[in-house]
Write a protein that holds these residues in place. Sequence first.
Motif, PDB file in Angstrom:
ATOM      1  N   GLY A 122      -6.207   2.204   9.727  1.00  0.00           N
ATOM      2  CA  GLY A 122      -5.252   1.346   9.322  1.00  0.00           C
ATOM      3  C   GLY A 122      -4.286   1.587   8.253  1.00  0.00           C
ATOM      4  O   GLY A 122      -3.582   0.738   7.369  1.00  0.00           O
ATOM      5  N   ALA A 123      -3.886   3.048   8.260  1.00  0.00           N
ATOM      6  CA  ALA A 123      -3.084   3.577   7.319  1.00  0.00           C
ATOM      7  C   ALA A 123      -1.657   3.019   7.606  1.00  0.00           C
ATOM      8  O   ALA A 123      -1.214   2.609   8.397  1.00  0.00           O
ATOM      9  CB  ALA A 123      -3.063   5.196   7.292  1.00  0.00           C
ATOM     10  N   VAL A 124      -0.802   3.078   6.262  1.00  0.00           N
ATOM     11  CA  VAL A 124       0.567   2.790   6.496  1.00  0.00           C
ATOM     12  C   VAL A 124       1.448   3.513   7.420  1.00  0.00           C
ATOM     13  O   VAL A 124       2.568   3.077   7.759  1.00  0.00           O
ATOM     14  CB  VAL A 124       1.406   2.577   5.106  1.00  0.00           C
ATOM     15  CG1 VAL A 124       0.355   1.597   4.161  1.00  0.00           C
ATOM     16  CG2 VAL A 124       1.086   3.908   4.285  1.00  0.00           C
ATOM     17  N   ASP A 125       1.166   4.774   7.615  1.00  0.00           N
ATOM     18  CA  ASP A 125       2.116   5.463   8.480  1.00  0.00           C
ATOM     19  C   ASP A 125       1.069   6.694   9.223  1.00  0.00           C
ATOM     20  O   ASP A 125      -0.187   6.713   9.076  1.00  0.00           O
ATOM     21  CB  ASP A 125       3.030   6.273   7.690  1.00  0.00           C
ATOM     22  CG  ASP A 125       2.660   7.276   6.553  1.00  0.00           C
ATOM     23  OD1 ASP A 125       1.728   8.058   6.990  1.00  0.00           O
ATOM     24  OD2 ASP A 125       3.142   6.990   5.375  1.00  0.00           O
ATOM     25  N   ASP A 126       1.574   7.108  10.289  1.00  0.00           N
ATOM     26  CA  ASP A 126       0.748   7.950  11.182  1.00  0.00           C
ATOM     27  C   ASP A 126       0.462   9.347  10.348  1.00  0.00           C
ATOM     28  O   ASP A 126      -0.796   9.726  10.678  1.00  0.00           O
ATOM     29  CB  ASP A 126       1.803   8.486  12.158  1.00  0.00           C
ATOM     30  CG  ASP A 126       2.045   7.831  13.478  1.00  0.00           C
ATOM     31  OD1 ASP A 126       1.253   6.658  13.542  1.00  0.00           O
ATOM     32  OD2 ASP A 126       3.200   7.888  14.079  1.00  0.00           O
ATOM     33  N   ALA A 127       1.197   9.838   9.168  1.00  0.00           N
ATOM     34  CA  ALA A 127       0.662  10.969   8.626  1.00  0.00           C
ATOM     35  C   ALA A 127      -0.722  10.498   7.767  1.00  0.00           C
ATOM     36  O   ALA A 127      -1.664  11.227   7.796  1.00  0.00           O
ATOM     37  CB  ALA A 127       1.577  11.401   7.623  1.00  0.00           C
ATOM     38  N   GLY A 151      -4.874  11.417   6.893  1.00  0.00           N
ATOM     39  CA  GLY A 151      -4.888  12.017   5.472  1.00  0.00           C
ATOM     40  C   GLY A 151      -4.102  12.781   4.821  1.00  0.00           C
ATOM     41  O   GLY A 151      -4.189  13.509   3.728  1.00  0.00           O
ATOM     42  N   THR A 152      -2.789  12.747   5.613  1.00  0.00           N
ATOM     43  CA  THR A 152      -1.589  13.452   4.863  1.00  0.00           C
ATOM     44  C   THR A 152      -0.877  12.490   3.986  1.00  0.00           C
ATOM     45  O   THR A 152      -0.318  11.883   4.896  1.00  0.00           O
ATOM     46  CB  THR A 152      -0.767  14.000   6.170  1.00  0.00           C
ATOM     47  OG1 THR A 152      -1.819  15.014   6.956  1.00  0.00           O
ATOM     48  CG2 THR A 152       0.269  15.007   5.593  1.00  0.00           C
ATOM     49  N   LEU A 153      -0.917  13.042   2.764  1.00  0.00           N
ATOM     50  CA  LEU A 153       0.075  12.220   2.024  1.00  0.00           C
ATOM     51  C   LEU A 153       1.257  12.925   1.172  1.00  0.00           C
ATOM     52  O   LEU A 153       1.362  13.994   1.033  1.00  0.00           O
ATOM     53  CB  LEU A 153      -0.869  11.424   0.698  1.00  0.00           C
ATOM     54  CG  LEU A 153      -2.323  10.976   1.110  1.00  0.00           C
ATOM     55  CD1 LEU A 153      -3.104  10.494   0.135  1.00  0.00           C
ATOM     56  CD2 LEU A 153      -1.912   9.709   2.245  1.00  0.00           C
ATOM     57  N   SER A 154       2.244  12.120   0.827  1.00  0.00           N
ATOM     58  CA  SER A 154       3.382  12.715   0.188  1.00  0.00           C
ATOM     59  C   SER A 154       3.190  12.956  -1.319  1.00  0.00           C
ATOM     60  O   SER A 154       3.435  11.914  -2.084  1.00  0.00           O
ATOM     61  CB  SER A 154       4.563  11.901   0.359  1.00  0.00           C
ATOM     62  OG  SER A 154       4.756  11.719   1.841  1.00  0.00           O
ATOM     63  N   GLU A 213       0.849  -1.404   0.060  1.00  0.00           N
ATOM     64  CA  GLU A 213       0.035  -0.065  -0.037  1.00  0.00           C
ATOM     65  C   GLU A 213       0.893   1.129  -0.117  1.00  0.00           C
ATOM     66  O   GLU A 213       1.822   1.348   0.744  1.00  0.00           O
ATOM     67  CB  GLU A 213      -0.991  -0.199   1.282  1.00  0.00           C
ATOM     68  CG  GLU A 213      -1.899   0.937   1.101  1.00  0.00           C
ATOM     69  CD  GLU A 213      -3.063   0.934   2.231  1.00  0.00           C
ATOM     70  OE1 GLU A 213      -3.310   1.979   2.957  1.00  0.00           O
ATOM     71  OE2 GLU A 213      -3.646  -0.138   2.268  1.00  0.00           O
ATOM     72  N   ALA A 214       0.436   2.228  -0.794  1.00  0.00           N
ATOM     73  CA  ALA A 214       1.188   3.295  -1.081  1.00  0.00           C
ATOM     74  C   ALA A 214       0.395   4.559  -1.384  1.00  0.00           C
ATOM     75  O   ALA A 214       0.124   4.804  -2.642  1.00  0.00           O
ATOM     76  CB  ALA A 214       2.595   3.329  -2.165  1.00  0.00           C
ATOM     77  N   PRO A 215      -0.392   5.097  -0.595  1.00  0.00           N
ATOM     78  CA  PRO A 215      -1.681   5.892  -0.798  1.00  0.00           C
ATOM     79  C   PRO A 215      -1.404   6.999  -1.633  1.00  0.00           C
ATOM     80  O   PRO A 215      -2.548   7.485  -2.247  1.00  0.00           O
ATOM     81  CB  PRO A 215      -2.000   6.335   0.590  1.00  0.00           C
ATOM     82  CG  PRO A 215      -1.060   6.461   1.421  1.00  0.00           C
ATOM     83  CD  PRO A 215      -0.106   5.109   0.961  1.00  0.00           C
ATOM     84  N   ALA A 216      -0.273   7.546  -2.057  1.00  0.00           N
ATOM     85  CA  ALA A 216       0.005   8.810  -2.898  1.00  0.00           C
ATOM     86  C   ALA A 216       0.342   8.339  -4.227  1.00  0.00           C
ATOM     87  O   ALA A 216       0.427   8.997  -4.989  1.00  0.00           O
ATOM     88  CB  ALA A 216       0.977   9.780  -2.345  1.00  0.00           C
ATOM     89  N   THR A 217       0.440   6.861  -4.440  1.00  0.00           N
ATOM     90  CA  THR A 217       1.070   6.532  -5.694  1.00  0.00           C
ATOM     91  C   THR A 217       0.162   6.882  -6.954  1.00  0.00           C
ATOM     92  O   THR A 217       0.762   7.493  -7.829  1.00  0.00           O
ATOM     93  CB  THR A 217       0.966   4.803  -5.388  1.00  0.00           C
ATOM     94  OG1 THR A 217       1.927   4.337  -4.746  1.00  0.00           O
ATOM     95  CG2 THR A 217       1.413   4.259  -7.036  1.00  0.00           C
TER      96      THR A 217
END
Length: 406
Positions: A315-320, A324-327, A284-288
């Motif tokens: 259940g997100a992959v990191d705290d950000a 809803g904060t994505l890179s 999982e990589a939400p900003a992909t």
Amino acid sequence: MSNKAVSYAGPGKVEVIDIDYPTFELKDGPGVNPANVGRKVNHGAILKVVSTNICGSDQHMVRGRTTAPEGLVLGHEITGEVVETGSDVEFVKKGDIVSVPFNIACGRCRNCKEGKTGICLNVNPDRPGSAYGYVDMGGWVGGQAEYVLVPYADWNLLVFPDRDQALEKILDLTMLSDIFPTGFHGAYTAGTKVGSTVYVAGAGPVGLAAATSAQLLGAAVVIVGDLNEERLAQARAFGCETVDVSKGDPKDQIEQILGVPEVDCAVDAVGFEARGHGAGAAKEAPATVLNSLMEITAAGGALGIPGLYVTGDPGAVDDAAKHGTLSISLGTGWAKSLSFTTGQCPVMRYHRGLMQAILHDKVSISKNVNATPIPLDQAPQGYDEFDKGAAKKYVLDPHGMVGARS
């Protein structure tokens, strides 16, 4: 009167339960904002649910990827028959077959008057915008049930002009509550027009609806990307090109199709549970998807983003990402002068026109998304199969009115 409904029973589980028959007052229950309890709904209508669909947005909750409370009655894609109207309803009549926009809108606030029905200011004390059976949306009871209450009926309901014709085309018309307008919104806000080249990320029902919409808008080439070969085959079945993102960066495969590694318009029909491309496709990589679409969209182009993004994801992959904060490479978007449209689709902006396209045989959305009717009591099985990647759009049939026509 009995009223069976589908409820969220914890991560990975849904149950068919008995709930109260609707009344013209919003009562307390799972997910109901206290400020909404006791709200009078004399402007509403009670519907006998003809069809109600399982949506990918429902799946996010069922997977435990939102803050949805257990016991929440699910379902925001509703088509029904009016069986009772409140004292303030003037124009909708008992016996009407109607489509219910998944956005709940009052028709009175500034946003509604400007056509921004996805962000109505008066129906949800938590934030602008509301929907049936959805987390943080005010607590309006969902429509995966035998009967449901719809507020502001004269404003919200799209009445089909002919009952028999509507029931004959019910598998197409049931898509007007959400995925067809949502897919159309994605393609339209991406700037699709005659001759456009369009890339749609995601071959789930919304992605397939976006691809169908791009064709309806006159696109020259529609390319659909996904990891799921069965869903990609469904896209090819109605004339789309496809990209298997597990085999590498979409731009390389797009170049093989178009001769250039870019498209005019792009649609994100995946959302916050996106996965990586190529060798990273399992992770999982939400900003992909957002970053990929910025890379492959031509300078000056636009991204339609009907895919769901949330502010609370346990259940997100990191705290950000949990907030809803994505890179996101916003610099890429800025440098290329790209435009972005996000948020709930304002269904009322599109649903009448899309109804006309269905009724006059200009489009067969049910075929393109592989609409599959099942009884209400088979909802848990439908959720499970959809979660495993079935290339189907499950349509719940609480009263056997769909199966009798299929």
